[in-house]
Design a protein around this motif. Structure first.
Motif, PDB file in Angstrom:
ATOM      1  N   ALA A 100       0.808  -1.214   0.000  1.00 33.72           N
ATOM      2  CA  ALA A 100       0.000   0.000   0.000  1.00 33.72           C
ATOM      3  C   ALA A 100       0.838   1.258   0.000  1.00 33.72           C
ATOM      4  O   ALA A 100       0.381   2.313  -0.431  1.00 33.72           O
ATOM      5  CB  ALA A 100      -0.922   0.000   1.213  1.00 33.72           C
ATOM      6  N   GLY A 101       2.073   1.170   0.503  1.00 28.15           N
ATOM      7  CA  GLY A 101       2.898   2.357   0.571  1.00 28.15           C
ATOM      8  C   GLY A 101       3.386   2.841  -0.761  1.00 28.15           C
ATOM      9  O   GLY A 101       3.802   3.988  -0.908  1.00 28.15           O
ATOM     10  N   LYS A 102       3.332   2.002  -1.768  1.00 35.20           N
ATOM     11  CA  LYS A 102       3.749   2.393  -3.111  1.00 35.20           C
ATOM     12  C   LYS A 102       2.562   3.049  -3.788  1.00 35.20           C
ATOM     13  O   LYS A 102       1.605   2.382  -4.146  1.00 35.20           O
ATOM     14  CB  LYS A 102       4.195   1.168  -3.897  1.00 35.20           C
ATOM     15  CG  LYS A 102       4.620   1.449  -5.317  1.00 35.20           C
ATOM     16  CD  LYS A 102       4.994   0.135  -5.995  1.00 35.20           C
ATOM     17  CE  LYS A 102       5.342   0.335  -7.445  1.00 35.20           C
ATOM     18  NZ  LYS A 102       5.659  -0.946  -8.111  1.00 35.20           N
ATOM     19  N   SER A 103       2.613   4.347  -3.929  1.00 39.35           N
ATOM     20  CA  SER A 103       1.435   5.096  -4.341  1.00 39.35           C
ATOM     21  C   SER A 103       1.663   5.951  -5.572  1.00 39.35           C
ATOM     22  O   SER A 103       2.784   6.378  -5.854  1.00 39.35           O
ATOM     23  CB  SER A 103       0.967   6.010  -3.200  1.00 39.35           C
ATOM     24  OG  SER A 103       0.577   5.252  -2.067  1.00 39.35           O
ATOM     25  N   THR A 104       0.565   6.173  -6.286  1.00 39.06           N
ATOM     26  CA  THR A 104       0.525   7.141  -7.378  1.00 39.06           C
ATOM     27  C   THR A 104      -0.265   8.340  -6.881  1.00 39.06           C
ATOM     28  O   THR A 104      -1.398   8.175  -6.417  1.00 39.06           O
ATOM     29  CB  THR A 104      -0.146   6.540  -8.618  1.00 39.06           C
ATOM     30  OG1 THR A 104       0.627   5.421  -9.065  1.00 39.06           O
ATOM     31  CG2 THR A 104      -0.232   7.579  -9.726  1.00 39.06           C
ATOM     32  N   PHE A 105       0.319   9.520  -6.994  1.00 34.31           N
ATOM     33  CA  PHE A 105      -0.276  10.731  -6.449  1.00 34.31           C
ATOM     34  C   PHE A 105      -0.897  11.593  -7.548  1.00 34.31           C
ATOM     35  O   PHE A 105      -0.416  11.631  -8.686  1.00 34.31           O
ATOM     36  CB  PHE A 105       0.786  11.575  -5.731  1.00 34.31           C
ATOM     37  CG  PHE A 105       1.213  11.029  -4.403  1.00 34.31           C
ATOM     38  CD1 PHE A 105       2.126   9.994  -4.330  1.00 34.31           C
ATOM     39  CD2 PHE A 105       0.709  11.560  -3.225  1.00 34.31           C
ATOM     40  CE1 PHE A 105       2.531   9.482  -3.096  1.00 34.31           C
ATOM     41  CE2 PHE A 105       1.110  11.059  -1.992  1.00 34.31           C
ATOM     42  CZ  PHE A 105       2.017  10.021  -1.928  1.00 34.31           C
ATOM     43  N   GLY A 106      -1.938  12.321  -7.166  1.00 26.93           N
ATOM     44  CA  GLY A 106      -2.402  13.404  -8.013  1.00 26.93           C
ATOM     45  C   GLY A 106      -1.471  14.600  -7.878  1.00 26.93           C
ATOM     46  O   GLY A 106      -0.521  14.575  -7.075  1.00 26.93           O
ATOM     47  N   ASP A 107      -1.740  15.625  -8.653  1.00 28.21           N
ATOM     48  CA  ASP A 107      -0.879  16.809  -8.641  1.00 28.21           C
ATOM     49  C   ASP A 107      -1.255  17.823  -7.569  1.00 28.21           C
ATOM     50  O   ASP A 107      -0.655  18.897  -7.495  1.00 28.21           O
ATOM     51  CB  ASP A 107      -0.857  17.470 -10.016  1.00 28.21           C
ATOM     52  CG  ASP A 107       0.034  16.707 -10.991  1.00 28.21           C
ATOM     53  OD1 ASP A 107      -0.199  16.792 -12.205  1.00 28.21           O
ATOM     54  OD2 ASP A 107       0.954  16.007 -10.518  1.00 28.21           O
ATOM     55  N   GLY A 108      -2.244  17.501  -6.768  1.00 29.28           N
ATOM     56  CA  GLY A 108      -2.547  18.322  -5.615  1.00 29.28           C
ATOM     57  C   GLY A 108      -3.554  19.428  -5.851  1.00 29.28           C
ATOM     58  O   GLY A 108      -3.767  19.886  -6.979  1.00 29.28           O
ATOM     59  N   THR A 109      -4.179  19.832  -4.749  1.00 29.36           N
ATOM     60  CA  THR A 109      -5.073  20.989  -4.722  1.00 29.36           C
ATOM     61  C   THR A 109      -4.582  21.915  -3.617  1.00 29.36           C
ATOM     62  O   THR A 109      -4.419  21.470  -2.467  1.00 29.36           O
ATOM     63  CB  THR A 109      -6.522  20.585  -4.440  1.00 29.36           C
ATOM     64  OG1 THR A 109      -7.006  19.748  -5.487  1.00 29.36           O
ATOM     65  CG2 THR A 109      -7.409  21.828  -4.314  1.00 29.36           C
ATOM     66  N   THR A 110      -4.343  23.159  -3.972  1.00 20.46           N
ATOM     67  CA  THR A 110      -3.916  24.144  -2.984  1.00 20.46           C
ATOM     68  C   THR A 110      -5.142  24.803  -2.381  1.00 20.46           C
ATOM     69  O   THR A 110      -5.986  25.333  -3.104  1.00 20.46           O
ATOM     70  CB  THR A 110      -3.014  25.216  -3.624  1.00 20.46           C
ATOM     71  OG1 THR A 110      -1.870  24.578  -4.202  1.00 20.46           O
ATOM     72  CG2 THR A 110      -2.561  26.219  -2.583  1.00 20.46           C
ATOM     73  N   LEU A 111      -5.234  24.750  -1.072  1.00 22.29           N
ATOM     74  CA  LEU A 111      -6.371  25.344  -0.365  1.00 22.29           C
ATOM     75  C   LEU A 111      -5.947  26.653   0.280  1.00 22.29           C
ATOM     76  O   LEU A 111      -4.989  26.692   1.063  1.00 22.29           O
ATOM     77  CB  LEU A 111      -6.895  24.389   0.708  1.00 22.29           C
ATOM     78  CG  LEU A 111      -7.985  24.966   1.627  1.00 22.29           C
ATOM     79  CD1 LEU A 111      -9.245  25.264   0.825  1.00 22.29           C
ATOM     80  CD2 LEU A 111      -8.285  24.007   2.772  1.00 22.29           C
ATOM     81  N   THR A 112      -6.665  27.711  -0.050  1.00 28.64           N
ATOM     82  CA  THR A 112      -6.495  29.003   0.602  1.00 28.64           C
ATOM     83  C   THR A 112      -7.731  29.251   1.442  1.00 28.64           C
ATOM     84  O   THR A 112      -8.855  29.022   0.990  1.00 28.64           O
ATOM     85  CB  THR A 112      -6.331  30.130  -0.432  1.00 28.64           C
ATOM     86  OG1 THR A 112      -5.146  29.886  -1.200  1.00 28.64           O
ATOM     87  CG2 THR A 112      -6.212  31.483   0.244  1.00 28.64           C
ATOM     88  N   VAL A 113      -7.545  29.746   2.670  1.00 30.17           N
ATOM     89  CA  VAL A 113      -8.648  30.028   3.570  1.00 30.17           C
ATOM     90  C   VAL A 113      -8.713  31.532   3.813  1.00 30.17           C
ATOM     91  O   VAL A 113      -7.751  32.138   4.304  1.00 30.17           O
ATOM     92  CB  VAL A 113      -8.489  29.285   4.905  1.00 30.17           C
ATOM     93  CG1 VAL A 113      -9.660  29.589   5.827  1.00 30.17           C
ATOM     94  CG2 VAL A 113      -8.373  27.786   4.668  1.00 30.17           C
ATOM     95  N   LYS A 114      -9.842  32.132   3.463  1.00 25.79           N
ATOM     96  CA  LYS A 114     -10.048  33.572   3.677  1.00 25.79           C
ATOM     97  C   LYS A 114     -10.582  33.808   5.078  1.00 25.79           C
ATOM     98  O   LYS A 114     -11.432  33.058   5.559  1.00 25.79           O
ATOM     99  CB  LYS A 114     -11.046  34.112   2.662  1.00 25.79           C
ATOM    100  CG  LYS A 114     -10.569  34.094   1.235  1.00 25.79           C
ATOM    101  CD  LYS A 114     -11.522  34.887   0.341  1.00 25.79           C
ATOM    102  CE  LYS A 114     -12.941  34.340   0.403  1.00 25.79           C
ATOM    103  NZ  LYS A 114     -13.852  35.033  -0.544  1.00 25.79           N
ATOM    104  N   PRO A 115     -10.100  34.870   5.730  1.00 23.04           N
ATOM    105  CA  PRO A 115     -10.605  35.154   7.089  1.00 23.04           C
ATOM    106  C   PRO A 115     -12.052  35.636   7.070  1.00 23.04           C
ATOM    107  O   PRO A 115     -12.553  36.069   6.048  1.00 23.04           O
ATOM    108  CB  PRO A 115      -9.669  36.269   7.576  1.00 23.04           C
ATOM    109  CG  PRO A 115      -9.064  36.847   6.351  1.00 23.04           C
ATOM    110  CD  PRO A 115      -9.040  35.788   5.300  1.00 23.04           C
TER     111      PRO A 115
END
Lengths: 115, 114
Positions: A100-115
């Motif tokens: 299970a440790g051998k993984s294929t990853f997506g390219d990610g999503t950057t989350l910004t949080v507004k106050p």
């Protein structure tokens, strides 16, 4: 070959609002599925994982994800976002055939949080 | 429980120079992975070890990258000679051999090739 798609490169939400990050995967059988979070300059921290059983998975920091086989999806959700949740989020598919440790990853999503 | 240790945290080298990264996995973890994470992308597996043997190195650019895991514990990843496109974060991860277990990641080494 397995693959992961995270359709949203960048998401901005207001603090206290709900969050859903999308993840679609391609895999020949039932996969291992993971969500990781990465803060700037840090390694990857596991939020939650799906191996088998209940398709709604609870993780750390109030996150949950639901495995939907029919849609090949494993979306991450949180009912109320905190400013400290701002980070990059990666969905990954683990190789059930070997480890299970051998993984294929997506390219990610950057989350910004507004106050 | 101590996590996966990596060093150095940061490295800047000129192209055509060589560089080495070190990883110490979590105690008892037989499986060790090296991932490359280019800016704006997800990590990509370079090599997987089981104890001191290579399980998968199909994505390792063998003309310039090499890795070893002597005695089945610590591992080193080397690049020689480095190219500009090798600029990335190099992540080491480890896991138990058991199938139903995830990998635990170190903080990574950020390499800049100028």
């Amino acid at each position: 070959a397995q693959s992961v798609t995270q359709p949203d490169i960048h998401i901005t939400v207001s603090e206290g609002a709900s969050l859903e990050l999308r993840c679609n995967y391609s895999y020949g059988a039932t996969p291992y599925l993971f969500w990781y979070v990465q803060s700037p300059g840090q390694g990857l921290q596991l939020l939650l994982k799906y191996f088998s059983g209940d398709t709604l998975v609870q993780g750390i920091k109030g996150f949950e994800a639901e495995f939907k086989r029919s849609q090949s999806s494993f979306n991450l959700r949180k009912p109320s976002v905190h400013w400290s949740d701002a980070a990059e989020y990666f969905c990954a598919v683990g190789d059930r055939g070997t480890n299970a440790g051998k993984s294929t990853f997506g390219d990610g999503t950057t989350l910004t949080v507004k106050p | 429980e101590a996590g996966v240790a990596q060093s150095p945290r940061y490295k800047i080298i000129e192209k055509r120079q060589s560089v080495a990264f070190w990883c110490n996995p979590i105690s008892g973890h037989a499986t060790l992975y090296w991932y490359q994470q280019i800016l704006g992308q997800g990590p990509k597996l370079l090599i997987q070890f089981q104890n001191n043997g290579v399980v998968d190195d199909s994505q390792l650019p063998k003309d310039r990258f090499s890795a070893e895991r002597l005695k089945g514990v610590d591992s080193t990843l080397k690049i020689q000679p480095a190219k500009l496109e090798d600029s990335a974060v190099y992540l080491c991860a480890s896991s138990f051999t058991d199938m139903n277990t995830e990998a635990f990641f170190g903080q990574g080494t950020r390499l800049t090739v100028v």
